[in-house]
Design an enzyme around this catalytic site. Structure first.
Site, PDB file in Angstrom:
ATOM      1  N   SER A  34      -1.504 -15.776  10.187  1.00 52.61           N
ATOM      2  CA  SER A  34      -2.569 -16.292  11.060  1.00 52.61           C
ATOM      3  C   SER A  34      -2.089 -16.572  12.484  1.00 52.61           C
ATOM      4  O   SER A  34      -2.477 -17.567  13.096  1.00 52.61           O
ATOM      5  CB  SER A  34      -3.216 -17.534  10.447  1.00 52.61           C
ATOM      6  N   GLY A  49      -3.850 -14.252   6.629  1.00 53.63           N
ATOM      7  CA  GLY A  49      -5.269 -13.915   6.606  1.00 53.63           C
ATOM      8  C   GLY A  49      -6.173 -15.081   6.286  1.00 53.63           C
ATOM      9  O   GLY A  49      -7.361 -14.893   6.009  1.00 53.63           O
ATOM     10  N   GLY A  65      -1.070  -9.730  11.780  1.00 53.53           N
ATOM     11  CA  GLY A  65      -1.980  -8.860  11.040  1.00 53.53           C
ATOM     12  C   GLY A  65      -3.320  -8.759  11.745  1.00 53.53           C
ATOM     13  O   GLY A  65      -3.493  -8.014  12.713  1.00 53.53           O
ATOM     14  N   GLY A  66      -4.288  -9.557  11.286  1.00 54.65           N
ATOM     15  CA  GLY A  66      -5.668  -9.479  11.779  1.00 54.65           C
ATOM     16  C   GLY A  66      -5.807  -9.460  13.300  1.00 54.65           C
ATOM     17  O   GLY A  66      -6.570  -8.656  13.845  1.00 54.65           O
ATOM     18  N   ASN A 126       1.085  -5.492  12.460  1.00 51.80           N
ATOM     19  CA  ASN A 126       0.952  -4.830  11.161  1.00 51.80           C
ATOM     20  C   ASN A 126      -0.531  -4.523  10.980  1.00 51.80           C
ATOM     21  O   ASN A 126      -1.322  -5.422  10.698  1.00 51.80           O
ATOM     22  CB  ASN A 126       1.469  -5.764  10.060  1.00 51.80           C
ATOM     23  N   TRP A 127      -0.871  -3.242  11.163  1.00 52.33           N
ATOM     24  CA  TRP A 127      -2.294  -2.856  11.079  1.00 52.33           C
ATOM     25  C   TRP A 127      -2.818  -2.832   9.644  1.00 52.33           C
ATOM     26  O   TRP A 127      -4.022  -2.682   9.428  1.00 52.33           O
ATOM     27  CB  TRP A 127      -2.505  -1.466  11.693  1.00 52.33           C
ATOM     28  N   LYS A 128      -1.902  -2.931   8.664  1.00 51.59           N
ATOM     29  CA  LYS A 128      -2.286  -2.831   7.245  1.00 51.59           C
ATOM     30  C   LYS A 128      -3.156  -1.569   7.057  1.00 51.59           C
ATOM     31  O   LYS A 128      -2.842  -0.538   7.627  1.00 51.59           O
ATOM     32  CB  LYS A 128      -2.979  -4.126   6.800  1.00 51.59           C
ATOM     33  N   GLU A 144       1.880  -8.516   0.374  1.00 48.61           N
ATOM     34  CA  GLU A 144       0.795  -7.707  -0.209  1.00 48.61           C
ATOM     35  C   GLU A 144       1.379  -6.595  -1.091  1.00 48.61           C
ATOM     36  O   GLU A 144       0.776  -6.216  -2.097  1.00 48.61           O
ATOM     37  CB  GLU A 144      -0.107  -7.163   0.911  1.00 48.61           C
ATOM     38  N   HIS A 169       6.682  -6.925   2.100  1.00 49.29           N
ATOM     39  CA  HIS A 169       5.478  -7.666   2.499  1.00 49.29           C
ATOM     40  C   HIS A 169       4.832  -8.257   1.247  1.00 49.29           C
ATOM     41  O   HIS A 169       4.794  -7.608   0.196  1.00 49.29           O
ATOM     42  CB  HIS A 169       4.495  -6.744   3.234  1.00 49.29           C
ATOM     43  N   GLU A 179       6.810 -15.236   6.253  1.00 46.20           N
ATOM     44  CA  GLU A 179       5.344 -15.175   6.170  1.00 46.20           C
ATOM     45  C   GLU A 179       4.885 -15.931   4.922  1.00 46.20           C
ATOM     46  O   GLU A 179       4.822 -15.340   3.826  1.00 46.20           O
ATOM     47  CB  GLU A 179       4.874 -13.722   6.048  1.00 46.20           C
TER      48      GLU A 179
HETATM   49  P1  13P Z   1      -2.557 -12.237   9.441  1.00 42.24           P
HETATM   50  O1  13P Z   1      -2.013 -12.302  10.865  1.00 42.24           O
HETATM   51  O2  13P Z   1      -3.854 -11.532   9.336  1.00 42.24           O
HETATM   52  O3  13P Z   1      -2.540 -13.606   8.825  1.00 42.24           O
HETATM   53  O4  13P Z   1      -1.508 -11.350   8.606  1.00 42.24           O
HETATM   54  C1  13P Z   1      -0.166 -11.620   8.678  1.00 42.24           C
HETATM   55  C2  13P Z   1       0.584 -10.518   8.053  1.00 42.24           C
HETATM   56  O5  13P Z   1       0.489 -10.299   6.858  1.00 42.24           O
HETATM   57  C3  13P Z   1       1.421  -9.683   8.911  1.00 42.24           C
HETATM   58  O6  13P Z   1       2.292  -8.880   8.176  1.00 42.24           O
END
Ligand code: 13P
Length: 245
Positions: free
Chosen positions: A207, A172, A228-229, A7-9, A98, A96, A166
């Site tokens: 994470s 994050g 994500g990251g 997930n590149w956000k 977010e 998600h 999640e």
């Molecule tokens: P991180 O891997 O940066 O913790 O993010 C997870 C995420 O929100 C994937 O959708």
């Protein structure tokens, strides 16, 4: 089947898509076929078609990070599931945390969005997970089961869905859930009344990094990871993909 989802956000560019696809493609070329790995890249909308096209060449699938709860109409800024399908993506992340945090009414739209995804012939990746406050009350499982129940109440094709657990406190933060936390919640999800006996793939996100992916993937309740990251550098993401080899 193991699902490795990036997930590149809010990250990426056209050049980024090109370089990333080549580096990831070289890694996927070496994947043992019997491992049955599905790699899904979820970029921001403007890059989704490029990712889908690159995926055809390099062996990965494309997913959107969200979609509209509506099929068409006066919904400025929305992107429908059928549009996402038309440009070659196969998956849509729904719910998600977010998106849920940005829009306090998001929970009302999740079941509608999932229905749209299904109607378009795509697979939803439904995200569920509790905040730290809820986690600390010890009621995370009933919170997550309630999220699932609300999200899936209108869903017809329950077999065609991925669920990603999640926990918000792990996203994050560098604070990955413990293996016990993951197994506990995955078991609760698997035994949810609507999902019982369906053997839905359940992923973990929060994470995920190259150095913890292998142990997470060895858990028998885990069918993949949502990253994500650590998905933002192709070389780093390749280590995560290789953990599934
Ligand atoms: P991180 O891997 O940066 O913790 O993010 C997870 C995420 O929100 C994937 O959708």
């Amino acid at each position: 089947m193991t699902y490795i989802v990036a997930n590149w956000k809010l990250h990426g560019s056209q050049d980024f898509v090109k370089n990333y696809s080549e580096i990831l493609g070289a890694c996927l070329n070496t994947a043992p076929k019997e491992k049955n790995i599905t790699t899904i890249i979820c970029p921001p909308f403007p890059f989704l078609e490029r990712v889908a096209l690159a995926g055809v060449i390099h062996g990965f699938s494309a997913g959107a990070q969200d979609c509209s709860a509506y099929e068409s109409g006066a919904h400025t800024g929305d992107v429908s599931a059928s549009m996402i399908k038309e440009i070659g993506a196969g998956y849509v992340i729904i719910g998600h945390s977010e998106c849920r945090q940005k829009n306090p009414n998001e929970h009302q739209y999740i079941s509608q969005k999932i229905l749209q995804v299904q109607k378009a012939g795509l697979t939803p990746i439904l995200c569920v997970g509790e905040s730290l406050d809820v986690h600390n009350t010890g009621n995370a499982d009933s919170f997550v089961l309630d999220q699932l129940e609300k999200a899936l109440k209108n869903y017809i094709d329950l077999k065609n869905i991925l669920v990603a657990y999640e926990p918000i406190w792990a996203i994050g933060t560098g604070k990955t859930a413990t293996l016990q936390d993951i197994v506990y919640m995955h078991r609760a999800i698997k035994s949810a009344p609507l999902l019982k006996n369906l053997n839905i793939p359940i992923l973990y996100g929060g994470s995920v990094k190259p150095d913890n992916t292998s142990e997470i993937l060895t858990l028998d309740t885990v069918q993949g990871v949502l990253v994500g990251g650590a998905s933002l550098k192709a070389e780093t993401f390749n280590f995560i993909v290789k953990a599934a080899f």
